[in-house]
Design an enzyme around this catalytic site. Structure first.
Site, PDB file in Angstrom:
ATOM      1  N   CYS A  88     -93.469 -46.061  61.121  1.00  0.00           N
ATOM      2  CA  CYS A  88     -93.688 -48.173  62.102  1.00  0.00           C
ATOM      3  C   CYS A  88     -93.838 -48.958  60.882  1.00  0.00           C
ATOM      4  O   CYS A  88     -94.469 -48.968  60.400  1.00  0.00           O
ATOM      5  CB  CYS A  88     -94.396 -47.515  63.119  1.00  0.00           C
ATOM      6  SG  CYS A  88     -93.747 -49.277  64.056  1.00  0.00           S
ATOM      7  N   CYS A 137     -80.347 -44.451  66.145  1.00  0.00           N
ATOM      8  CA  CYS A 137     -80.057 -45.820  65.245  1.00  0.00           C
ATOM      9  C   CYS A 137     -81.050 -46.600  65.278  1.00  0.00           C
ATOM     10  O   CYS A 137     -81.188 -47.717  66.066  1.00  0.00           O
ATOM     11  CB  CYS A 137     -78.762 -46.374  65.938  1.00  0.00           C
ATOM     12  SG  CYS A 137     -77.452 -47.533  65.004  1.00  0.00           S
TER      13      CYS A 137
END
Length: 133
Positions: free
Chosen positions: A48, A121
């Site tokens: 992240c 995506c």
């Protein structure tokens, strides 16, 4: 299980670039084909971009031609799914399970030859790559 990362809006603004903040915290989208990891295929782990939690292994990344990094599966427990009814359609939003940062959307049934029949995506700016050592 992923440990929760809780920060105020001011704390996020202090550690993220304006583009990262717009995507991760305000659910924005980077322009297709402009992201650092769209055509990146090195061995390693994508974490992240906000909190550093491991999200995707490079072995699950594939060439989709969509203009954003595409993965067929996340590291178990790293990504949460939410119904997204913005823009006049229903999609599945994916967020970091630890900090809630917006990653992108997941799509099913597009005909890609992947084990899950899914395409995660993901915005490049939502990720940070760490090379496998």
């Amino acid at each position: 299980m992923t440990a929760a990362v809780n920060k105020t809006e001011e704390e996020w603004r202090a550690i993220l670039s304006p583009q990262q903040f717009q995507v991760l915290r305000e659910k924005g989208t980077e322009r297709p084909g402009t992201g650092e990891y769209d055509k990146h295929y090195e061995e390693g782990v994508y974490t992240c971009g906000g909190c550093g939690t491991p999200l995707y292994k490079s072995a699950t990344k594939f060439k989709s031609g969509c203009g954003w990094p595409a993965f067929f599966d996340a590291i178990p427990g790293a990504v949460n799914r939410h119904e997204d009814k913005t823009l006049g359609m229903t999609r599945t939003e994916i967020t970091c399970a630890a900090c809630g940062g917006h990653l992108g959307h997941v799509f099913k049934g597009e005909g890609f030859p992947t084990p899950t029949d899914e395409r995660h995506c993901v915005n490049s700016v939502s990720l940070k790559f760490h090379e496998e050592k």
